[in-house]
Design a protein around this motif. Structure first.
Motif, PDB file in Angstrom:
ATOM      1  N   ASP A 164     -68.078 -17.735 -42.931  1.00  0.00           N
ATOM      2  CA  ASP A 164     -69.006 -16.838 -42.532  1.00  0.00           C
ATOM      3  C   ASP A 164     -68.643 -16.119 -41.421  1.00  0.00           C
ATOM      4  O   ASP A 164     -68.410 -14.673 -41.377  1.00  0.00           O
ATOM      5  N   TYR A 165     -68.143 -16.824 -40.547  1.00  0.00           N
ATOM      6  CA  TYR A 165     -67.573 -16.152 -39.154  1.00  0.00           C
ATOM      7  C   TYR A 165     -66.178 -15.305 -39.521  1.00  0.00           C
ATOM      8  O   TYR A 165     -66.276 -14.341 -39.248  1.00  0.00           O
ATOM      9  N   LYS A 167     -64.109 -32.259 -40.522  1.00  0.00           N
ATOM     10  CA  LYS A 167     -65.592 -31.892 -40.315  1.00  0.00           C
ATOM     11  C   LYS A 167     -66.111 -32.747 -39.164  1.00  0.00           C
ATOM     12  O   LYS A 167     -67.349 -32.378 -38.710  1.00  0.00           O
ATOM     13  N   GLN A 215     -68.453 -23.912 -43.853  1.00  0.00           N
ATOM     14  CA  GLN A 215     -69.107 -22.408 -44.372  1.00  0.00           C
ATOM     15  C   GLN A 215     -69.327 -21.602 -43.262  1.00  0.00           C
ATOM     16  O   GLN A 215     -69.333 -20.437 -43.360  1.00  0.00           O
ATOM     17  N   GLU A 216     -69.833 -22.209 -42.065  1.00  0.00           N
ATOM     18  CA  GLU A 216     -70.067 -21.649 -40.930  1.00  0.00           C
ATOM     19  C   GLU A 216     -68.835 -20.907 -40.537  1.00  0.00           C
ATOM     20  O   GLU A 216     -68.884 -19.519 -40.032  1.00  0.00           O
ATOM     21  N   ALA A 217     -67.466 -21.304 -40.632  1.00  0.00           N
ATOM     22  CA  ALA A 217     -66.286 -20.797 -40.343  1.00  0.00           C
ATOM     23  C   ALA A 217     -66.076 -19.739 -41.348  1.00  0.00           C
ATOM     24  O   ALA A 217     -65.473 -18.672 -40.627  1.00  0.00           O
ATOM     25  N   HIS A 277     -61.661 -26.871 -41.057  1.00  0.00           N
ATOM     26  CA  HIS A 277     -63.076 -27.156 -40.874  1.00  0.00           C
ATOM     27  C   HIS A 277     -63.482 -28.269 -41.884  1.00  0.00           C
ATOM     28  O   HIS A 277     -64.867 -28.510 -41.539  1.00  0.00           O
ATOM     29  N   LEU A 333     -67.992 -26.097 -36.182  1.00  0.00           N
ATOM     30  CA  LEU A 333     -68.630 -25.294 -37.276  1.00  0.00           C
ATOM     31  C   LEU A 333     -68.475 -26.117 -38.394  1.00  0.00           C
ATOM     32  O   LEU A 333     -67.590 -26.771 -38.793  1.00  0.00           O
ATOM     33  N   THR A 334     -69.324 -25.908 -39.465  1.00  0.00           N
ATOM     34  CA  THR A 334     -69.136 -26.424 -40.719  1.00  0.00           C
ATOM     35  C   THR A 334     -68.192 -25.569 -41.365  1.00  0.00           C
ATOM     36  O   THR A 334     -67.740 -24.206 -40.854  1.00  0.00           O
TER      37      THR A 334
END
Length: 129
Positions: free
Chosen positions: A119-120, A107, A115-117, A103, A112-113
């Motif tokens: 967090d997921y 990028k 960080q979003e990855a 990710h 997703l960014t």
């Protein structure tokens, strides 16, 4: 790879995932990657058959393929849900690290960014063991 008629191709590929030649297992793993980028649910059960493969080249390719399919649109959820069912937790941890890294490396192309990855994954990877 099997875009128009994937079932026969995936059925054929499945027969080679336990082939005695490690390079054939590795090539099949890598070959089904393209289908996984749009239909991860089709290949994840096949990839799971390789989770305990003892050949480093095969397991490294498996980790690579999981990373390559997880950054595509709608695929991270499907991959993480499936990885929750895998038993080889050290391999899954390496795959999750690769997914996070991909990710960042891709990028410009990732949905997703990084960080979003992260967090997921943190919110949805719940191994049973």
């Amino acid at each position: 790879m099997g875009e128009k008629n994937p079932v026969p191709v995936l059925d054929w590929a499945k027969t080679y995932l336990e082939h005695p030649d490690k390079e054939i297992r590795r090539e099949i793993c890598h070959g089904i990657e393209l289908r996984g980028r749009t239909h991860p649910q089709d290949i994840l059960p096949l990839l799971k058959t390789l989770e305990f493969d003892e050949t480093k080249r095969v397991s490294n390719t498996l980790i690579h393929v999981l990373g390559q399919i997880a950054y595509k649109n709608g695929c991270l959820k499907t991959v993480v849900v499936h990885l929750n069912t895998w038993e080889n937790k050290p391999l899954v941890e390496k795959a999750l690290d690769e997914i996070v890294d991909v990710h960042d490396r891709y990028k410009k192309f990732a949905v997703l960014t990084q960080q979003e990855a992260i967090d997921y994954i943190d919110g949805n990877y719940n191994p049973k063991n």
